[in-house]
Design an enzyme around this catalytic site. Structure first.
Site, short mmCIF file in Angstrom:
data_model
loop_
_atom_site.label_atom_id
_atom_site.label_comp_id
_atom_site.label_asym_id
_atom_site.label_seq_id
_atom_site.Cartn_x
_atom_site.Cartn_y
_atom_site.Cartn_z
CE1 TYR A 1 -4.22 1.14 -0.39
CE2 TYR A 1 -3.90 2.32 1.67
CZ TYR A 1 -4.65 2.07 0.54
OH TYR A 1 -5.82 2.74 0.34
CE LYS B 1 -7.66 5.60 0.91
NZ LYS B 1 -8.77 6.40 0.33
P1 NAP Z 1 -12.61 2.96 -7.94
O1 NAP Z 1 -13.85 2.31 -8.40
O2 NAP Z 1 -11.44 2.97 -8.86
O3 NAP Z 1 -12.95 4.45 -7.45
C1 NAP Z 1 -11.95 5.46 -7.30
C2 NAP Z 1 -12.50 6.68 -7.99
O4 NAP Z 1 -11.67 7.84 -7.81
C3 NAP Z 1 -12.61 6.46 -9.50
O5 NAP Z 1 -13.93 6.76 -9.89
C4 NAP Z 1 -11.62 7.47 -10.05
O6 NAP Z 1 -11.90 7.91 -11.34
C5 NAP Z 1 -11.79 8.57 -9.02
N1 NAP Z 1 -10.80 9.63 -9.15
C6 NAP Z 1 -9.44 9.50 -9.26
N2 NAP Z 1 -8.90 10.73 -9.40
C7 NAP Z 1 -9.92 11.64 -9.39
C8 NAP Z 1 -10.00 13.06 -9.50
N3 NAP Z 1 -8.90 13.82 -9.67
N4 NAP Z 1 -11.22 13.65 -9.44
C9 NAP Z 1 -12.33 12.92 -9.27
N5 NAP Z 1 -12.34 11.57 -9.18
C10 NAP Z 1 -11.13 10.94 -9.23
O7 NAP Z 1 -12.07 2.29 -6.60
P2 NAP Z 1 -12.73 2.15 -5.14
O8 NAP Z 1 -11.98 1.05 -4.49
O9 NAP Z 1 -14.21 2.09 -5.24
O10 NAP Z 1 -12.27 3.49 -4.42
C11 NAP Z 1 -13.17 4.36 -3.77
C12 NAP Z 1 -12.58 4.80 -2.43
O11 NAP Z 1 -12.58 3.69 -1.54
C13 NAP Z 1 -11.14 5.29 -2.51
O12 NAP Z 1 -10.95 6.36 -1.60
C14 NAP Z 1 -10.37 4.07 -2.04
O13 NAP Z 1 -9.08 4.38 -1.54
C15 NAP Z 1 -11.30 3.62 -0.94
N6 NAP Z 1 -11.07 2.26 -0.43
C16 NAP Z 1 -10.96 1.23 -1.29
C17 NAP Z 1 -10.73 -0.05 -0.79
C18 NAP Z 1 -10.59 -1.22 -1.72
O14 NAP Z 1 -10.05 -2.25 -1.30
N7 NAP Z 1 -11.05 -1.14 -2.96
C19 NAP Z 1 -10.64 -0.26 0.59
C20 NAP Z 1 -10.75 0.83 1.45
C21 NAP Z 1 -10.98 2.10 0.93
P3 NAP Z 1 -11.19 7.12 -12.60
O15 NAP Z 1 -11.68 5.72 -12.57
O16 NAP Z 1 -11.65 7.88 -13.77
O17 NAP Z 1 -9.71 7.21 -12.38
#
Ligand code: NAP
Length: 264
Positions: free
Chosen positions: A163, A170
């Site tokens: 990570y 984070k």
């Molecule tokens: P995801 O579907 O890839 O979502 C991340 C989003 O952030 C995407 O829609 C991405 O857009 C967007 N993004 C990136 N740069 C941006 C910007 N400058 N302006 C606006 N939007 C932007 O992945 P996810 O896992 O659902 O992530 C959502 C949140 O959950 C994140 O904060 C992530 O760290 C958190 N999280 C994830 C996990 C996990 O295991 N997946 C666990 C804990 C927390 P693009 O696709 O166009 O780049």
């Protein structure tokens, strides 16, 4: 477990950012929020916007899709006008979901901690942490009746395999949420985070070595953990968006199958 249809978020207007695919945590949040009676707007940025527009049709009701790059001041400034286009002049928001993160997987993640270059670290911190303040600030004028801002973190109190600099981003997000809770509390705006276990989203799959991380949950999460199911996380986010937590702010709710509480 079934909840009453249209109960938890009846009448609430909620902006959910970070919806790219139906695997996105934001998609799960938008779906559950709609099922609970909310009027939902979703957003994304750049090239993925067209994809978001297609994916939006898979929700129970097709929501308006707004273009919002959280690093673009002009997008942030235009947000109230864009919300008004869909919800009417002077429209208010009750909830905002920050579901956004980015760190260059080639330079910052997957065991490259000692070599991560500052420019990429700065970008990761801006997109993943500072943007919570930027988004909340842009939405504040629309949250005249108070409301709830909820973001997503991955437990930043410890170091994880793979990570790397996203863990640092984070940690900044978690601190940003606490300072926002302090400064937006007088406007009756609550700011909380949900700390989710690993979920197989596009962002997660881009992390080299993510499988090593997620495999830890197989043995250590006392409740078990389904890496393909965003609904438990979505439910917690929606609970924080609802009126069920009127006196909770600056909090981090773990939705990780109990993993964080285990020593081994
Ligand atoms: P995801 O579907 O890839 O979502 C991340 C989003 O952030 C995407 O829609 C991405 O857009 C967007 N993004 C990136 N740069 C941006 C910007 N400058 N302006 C606006 N939007 C932007 O992945 P996810 O896992 O659902 O992530 C959502 C949140 O959950 C994140 O904060 C992530 O760290 C958190 N999280 C994830 C996990 C996990 O295991 N997946 C666990 C804990 C927390 P693009 O696709 O166009 O780049």
């Amino acid at each position: 477990m079934a909840l009453d249809k249209s109960s938890l978020l009846d009448g609430k207007r909620i902006l959910v950012t970070g919806v790219t695919h139906d695997t996105s945590i934001g998609f799960g949040i938008a779906r559950f929020a709609q099922e609970q009676g909310a009027t939902v707007l979703i957003s994304n940025f750049g090239r993925a916007l067209r994809l978001t527009e297609r994916i939006a049709k898979r929700l129970p009701e097709t929501p308006p899709v707004l273009e919002l790059d959280v690093t673009d001041e002009s997008h942030l400034a235009a947000l109230p006008a864009k919300v008004a286009e869909h919800l009417g002049e002077g429209a208010t928001l009750d909830g905002v979901v920050h579901s956004i993160a980015y760190g260059n997987p080639e330079t910052l993640l997957g065991g490259k901690f000692l070599d991560g270059p500052w420019d990429d670290v700065a970008q990761a911190v801006q997109v993943s942490a500072y943007s919570l303040k930027a988004l909340a600030g842009a939405c504040r004028p629309m949250m005249t009746g108070g409301g709830s801002v909820v973001g997503l973190t991955f437990d930043a109190t410890v170091a994880w395999p793979a990570y790397d600099w996203m863990g640092v981003a984070k940690a900044a997000l978690e601190s940003t949420a606490r300072y926002l809770a302090r400064d937006l509390g007088p406007d009756r705006i609550r700011v909380n985070l949900v700390s989710a276990g690993p979920l197989r989203t596009l962002a997660a799959k881009a992390i080299p070595g993510f499988e090593e991380l997620e495999s830890l949950w197989d043995t250590r999460a006392p409740l078990g953990w389904d890496q393909t199911d965003t609904e438990p996380t979505a439910r917690a986010v929606c609970a924080l968006l609802s009126d069920l937590f009127p006196a909770t702010s600056g909090e981090i709710v773990h939705v990780d199958g109990g993993f964080h509480a285990m020593g081994a």
